[in-house]
Motif scaffolding. Structure first.
Motif, PDB file in Angstrom:
ATOM      1  N   GLN A 127      29.036 -54.165   1.048  1.00 23.63           N
ATOM      2  CA  GLN A 127      28.876 -55.467   1.349  1.00 23.63           C
ATOM      3  C   GLN A 127      28.327 -56.289   0.514  1.00 23.63           C
ATOM      4  O   GLN A 127      27.642 -55.952  -0.580  1.00 23.63           O
ATOM      5  CB  GLN A 127      28.177 -55.306   2.664  1.00 23.63           C
ATOM      6  N   GLU A 128      28.339 -57.641   0.647  1.00 25.90           N
ATOM      7  CA  GLU A 128      27.880 -58.797  -0.190  1.00 25.90           C
ATOM      8  C   GLU A 128      26.508 -58.717  -0.276  1.00 25.90           C
ATOM      9  O   GLU A 128      25.761 -59.210  -1.248  1.00 25.90           O
ATOM     10  CB  GLU A 128      28.604 -60.033  -0.112  1.00 25.90           C
ATOM     11  N   PRO A 141      25.165 -52.376   0.621  1.00 24.45           N
ATOM     12  CA  PRO A 141      25.199 -53.545   0.094  1.00 24.45           C
ATOM     13  C   PRO A 141      25.070 -53.679  -1.298  1.00 24.45           C
ATOM     14  O   PRO A 141      24.341 -52.863  -1.902  1.00 24.45           O
ATOM     15  CB  PRO A 141      23.567 -54.245   0.337  1.00 24.45           C
ATOM     16  N   ILE A 142      26.062 -54.311  -2.075  1.00 24.15           N
ATOM     17  CA  ILE A 142      26.246 -54.298  -3.590  1.00 24.15           C
ATOM     18  C   ILE A 142      26.270 -55.871  -3.817  1.00 24.15           C
ATOM     19  O   ILE A 142      27.393 -56.534  -3.552  1.00 24.15           O
ATOM     20  CB  ILE A 142      27.524 -53.702  -3.853  1.00 24.15           C
ATOM     21  N   ASN A 143      25.241 -56.579  -4.107  1.00 25.31           N
ATOM     22  CA  ASN A 143      25.185 -58.063  -4.516  1.00 25.31           C
ATOM     23  C   ASN A 143      26.124 -58.486  -5.499  1.00 25.31           C
ATOM     24  O   ASN A 143      26.832 -59.507  -5.281  1.00 25.31           O
ATOM     25  CB  ASN A 143      23.905 -58.523  -4.715  1.00 25.31           C
ATOM     26  N   ASP A 144      26.209 -57.825  -6.406  1.00 25.95           N
ATOM     27  CA  ASP A 144      27.118 -58.335  -7.800  1.00 25.95           C
ATOM     28  C   ASP A 144      28.523 -57.996  -7.469  1.00 25.95           C
ATOM     29  O   ASP A 144      28.849 -56.932  -7.557  1.00 25.95           O
ATOM     30  CB  ASP A 144      26.542 -57.555  -9.038  1.00 25.95           C
ATOM     31  N   PRO A 145      29.523 -59.138  -7.540  1.00 27.90           N
ATOM     32  CA  PRO A 145      30.878 -58.753  -7.310  1.00 27.90           C
ATOM     33  C   PRO A 145      31.630 -58.149  -8.332  1.00 27.90           C
ATOM     34  O   PRO A 145      32.392 -57.094  -7.950  1.00 27.90           O
ATOM     35  CB  PRO A 145      31.381 -60.342  -7.522  1.00 27.90           C
ATOM     36  N   GLN A 146      31.198 -57.921  -9.640  1.00 32.67           N
ATOM     37  CA  GLN A 146      31.824 -57.281 -10.563  1.00 32.67           C
ATOM     38  C   GLN A 146      31.357 -55.621 -10.265  1.00 32.67           C
ATOM     39  O   GLN A 146      32.382 -54.824 -10.312  1.00 32.67           O
ATOM     40  CB  GLN A 146      31.369 -57.456 -12.029  1.00 32.67           C
ATOM     41  N   ALA A 147      29.990 -55.463  -9.967  1.00 32.53           N
ATOM     42  CA  ALA A 147      29.565 -54.324  -9.450  1.00 32.53           C
ATOM     43  C   ALA A 147      30.463 -53.711  -8.161  1.00 32.53           C
ATOM     44  O   ALA A 147      30.861 -52.562  -8.153  1.00 32.53           O
ATOM     45  CB  ALA A 147      28.165 -54.047  -8.945  1.00 32.53           C
ATOM     46  N   ARG A 148      30.652 -54.542  -7.082  1.00 38.24           N
ATOM     47  CA  ARG A 148      31.505 -54.239  -6.003  1.00 38.24           C
ATOM     48  C   ARG A 148      32.869 -53.744  -6.465  1.00 38.24           C
ATOM     49  O   ARG A 148      33.412 -52.583  -5.953  1.00 38.24           O
ATOM     50  CB  ARG A 148      31.564 -55.358  -5.014  1.00 38.24           C
ATOM     51  N   PRO A 153      24.014 -63.218  -7.366  1.00 39.37           N
ATOM     52  CA  PRO A 153      25.085 -62.720  -8.218  1.00 39.37           C
ATOM     53  C   PRO A 153      26.290 -63.639  -7.987  1.00 39.37           C
ATOM     54  O   PRO A 153      27.054 -63.902  -8.925  1.00 39.37           O
ATOM     55  CB  PRO A 153      25.254 -61.530  -8.461  1.00 39.37           C
ATOM     56  N   ASP A 154      26.748 -63.775  -6.730  1.00 40.66           N
ATOM     57  CA  ASP A 154      28.020 -64.578  -6.306  1.00 40.66           C
ATOM     58  C   ASP A 154      28.242 -65.849  -6.802  1.00 40.66           C
ATOM     59  O   ASP A 154      29.073 -66.409  -7.005  1.00 40.66           O
ATOM     60  CB  ASP A 154      28.246 -64.103  -4.864  1.00 40.66           C
ATOM     61  N   SER A 155      26.791 -66.542  -6.293  1.00 42.55           N
ATOM     62  CA  SER A 155      26.728 -68.030  -6.341  1.00 42.55           C
ATOM     63  C   SER A 155      26.398 -68.479  -7.665  1.00 42.55           C
ATOM     64  O   SER A 155      26.396 -69.897  -8.058  1.00 42.55           O
ATOM     65  CB  SER A 155      25.856 -68.606  -5.329  1.00 42.55           C
ATOM     66  N   GLN A 156      25.733 -67.712  -8.804  1.00 39.49           N
ATOM     67  CA  GLN A 156      24.972 -68.263 -10.027  1.00 39.49           C
ATOM     68  C   GLN A 156      25.799 -69.181 -10.831  1.00 39.49           C
ATOM     69  O   GLN A 156      25.362 -70.290 -11.067  1.00 39.49           O
ATOM     70  CB  GLN A 156      24.403 -66.936 -10.733  1.00 39.49           C
ATOM     71  N   ALA A 157      27.107 -68.674 -11.074  1.00 40.98           N
ATOM     72  CA  ALA A 157      27.961 -69.584 -12.032  1.00 40.98           C
ATOM     73  C   ALA A 157      28.191 -70.898 -11.341  1.00 40.98           C
ATOM     74  O   ALA A 157      28.134 -72.156 -11.839  1.00 40.98           O
ATOM     75  CB  ALA A 157      29.126 -68.726 -12.277  1.00 40.98           C
TER      76      ALA A 157
END
Length: 513
Positions: A39-40, A232-239, A367-371
């Motif tokens: 999950q995000e 829960p895995i917040n970082d998209p690349q880590a997911r 991590p999803d929204s930072q950029a």
């Protein structure tokens, strides 16, 4: 209200999986196996009371809870804890006939008295899923009665034909009697009638939530996995990496990782109809005084360069200046044209509001929204608005941002527009008490609409006002990517236009027919 496509590629889950009674995959044999879903974010930062959350938590909560009604695989609303339901002629009275033989994890039984006790909690401000049902709410329940042990009669202040969609989501979830007697029990574990129960010995908050089959559930056999784990895995690349390496079996994936997933032979199911937006929490100036002025929020709206955002960070997605997705009857070319980027106009609005030198505020990032936020930060700076971006220190801080900060970053699924308005825009994301008569009128008209023309007119008004008021700052419309491991799972399907797959939609390959 939107296009849907199923394509092969990756997996985890977005903000919510679902599975309600009568929505299971009938005929599939149970197998001794485990399904792990990434999950995000943490789905239970404040405990396991489903009514404390919006539809975003449906994914995990549906493992432990059933709703009064249920979302069916074809996207329609079907039976749930209520086997039958009927409105009166004007849509102000809903009569529910409850199913027989339903037992909760605390041993209590489903009854009209239990449902009545659940709905009597609707005045509790902490239960955001009930916010629309509370006194003064847009879907206000004037009364809830139990004329006999299996019948519940709900009387609304205004026509509410669309409420069935909400009752098939978290707002319709029912907790057992011990949770009614002592709500603090829900801090530790869910008390529901769903197909699974929480294994507290194998659960670590914000890290791993393990659910095991509920043998007392009448629908348990409809779910093929003995154990479901949510991570829960917040970082998209880590997911994406977790899916590729086999640490998880499915999950929501960012578009930027799809090419990698395809190259690694992962599967992806895709659907449109979601918009990613900045959402205004503070409409009253509680945390940022300048935000109380609608002209300031309109200046922010006009400062954002959606085209550049998509070009640099979301190739393949669609820039969006409408609150509602492009396939919605509410989407408008006029709104799209009116809110094209215009920095001089933004500066003029700020000056008119009394802030010719701009102002500053803080925004929490993930991590999803930072950029995205760093790019938007530069856009706002051109108009004199300083947005200080700070990574959230914890999931709890991010969850609490609705109370402490001016705005957040959120993907919104518009398949249940009325439920989203009541549960999120007027509910979860409005703890500081903002109000807008035009939005309430449009939402009420949509809830009570009985014709296509009536629904379309209400959607148009709602869409235009959401943007004009600055309650939402639409950014882009992506395809939602549900990744999965095709050696373990069949392609994940969507329930009609809903972007949150039913939990019963996750099936092992050996059950393919």
């Amino acid at each position: 209200m939107r296009r849907a496509a199923a394509v092969a590629v990756t997996g985890t889950l977005v903000v919510a999986l679902a599975g309600c009674s009568a929505a299971g995959g009938a005929g599939t044999a149970a197998s001794s196996s485990t399904l792990t879903i990434a999950q995000e974010a943490d789905m239970a930062p404040s405990g396991f009371d489903p009514l404390a959350y919006s539809a975003g938590q449906r994914q995990m909560m549906s493992a432990a809870y059933n709703s009064l009604l249920s979302l069916q695989p074809d996207g329609t609303v079907g039976a749930g804890l209520a086997s039958e339901w009927e409105f009166n002629e004007d849509g102000t009275v809903l009569t529910l006939t409850l199913a027989d033989g339903v037992t909760f994890s605390d041993g209590s039984k489903l009854s009209a008295a239990l449902v009545l006790a659940n709905l009597e909690r609707r005045s509790d401000p902490a239960l955001v899923a009930y916010s629309g049902f509370a006194p003064g709410g847009d879907a206000e329940m004037l009364s809830v009665e139990a004329p006999d042990a299996s019948t519940v009669v709900i009387t609304f202040a205004a026509p509410q034909f669309a409420v069935v969609q909400s009752l098939a989501n978290v707002a319709g979830m029912i907790v057992g009697q011990t949770a009614i007697d002592d709500a603090t029990l829900l801090k530790k574990a869910p008390i529901g009638s769903g197909p699974y129960v929480l294994d507290t010995a194998k659960t670590v908050k914000a890290s791993t939530y393990t659910f095991v089959r509920n043998d007392a559930s009448t629908e348990a056999a409809d779910y093929p996995f003995d154990t479901v784990v949510f991570r829960p895995i917040n970082d998209p690349q880590a997911r994406a990496n977790a899916l590729i390496s086999g640490q998880v079996d499915a999950g929501v994936m960012k578009s930027s990782t799809v090419e990698l997933l395809e190259s690694k032979k992962m599967g992806v199911s895709q659907i449109g109809g979601t918009t990613v937006s900045l959402i205004q929490f503070d409409k009253t100036g509680t945390s940022v005084p300048e935000m109380a002025d609608e002209r300031v929020r309109q200046a922010i709206q006009l400062s954002i360069d959606r085209d550049r955002l998509v070009e640099l960070l979301h190739v393949g997605d669609t820039p969006q200046r409408n609150a509602l997705p492009s396939a919605s009857a509410g989407w408008s070319e006029e709104v799209d044209a009116a809110w094209q980027r215009d920095v001089p106009k933004a500066k003029a609005l700020l000056a008119e509001a009394g802030y010719p030198n701009g102002f500053s505020f803080e925004m929490l990032s993930s991590p999803d929204s930072q950029a995205d936020l760093e790019l938007i930060q530069k856009d706002l700076a051109e108009a004199g608005i300083v947005m200080n971006v700070r990574p959230a220190a914890s999931t709890q801080e991010a969850f609490d941002a609705v109370k402490t900060t001016a705005m957040g970053y959120i993907p919104l699924d518009w398949s249940n527009t009325v439920g989203l308005m009541y549960g999120v825009l007027f509910g979860f994301a409005n703890t500081q008490g903002g109000d807008d008569e035009q939005l309430r009128a449009a939402t009420g008209a949509l809830a009570g609409a009985q014709t296509d023309d009536g629904r379309d007119e209400a959607l148009q008004a709602l869409n235009a006002r959401l943007v004009e008021s600055g309650w939402l700052y639409p950014l882009y419309e992506p395809l939602l990517n549900i990744g999965y491991n095709p050696t373990k799972l069949n392609p994940v399907t969507f329930a009609g236009t809903d972007s949150i797959p039913l939990l019963s939609s996750f099936t092992p390959v050996e059950t393919a027919k």
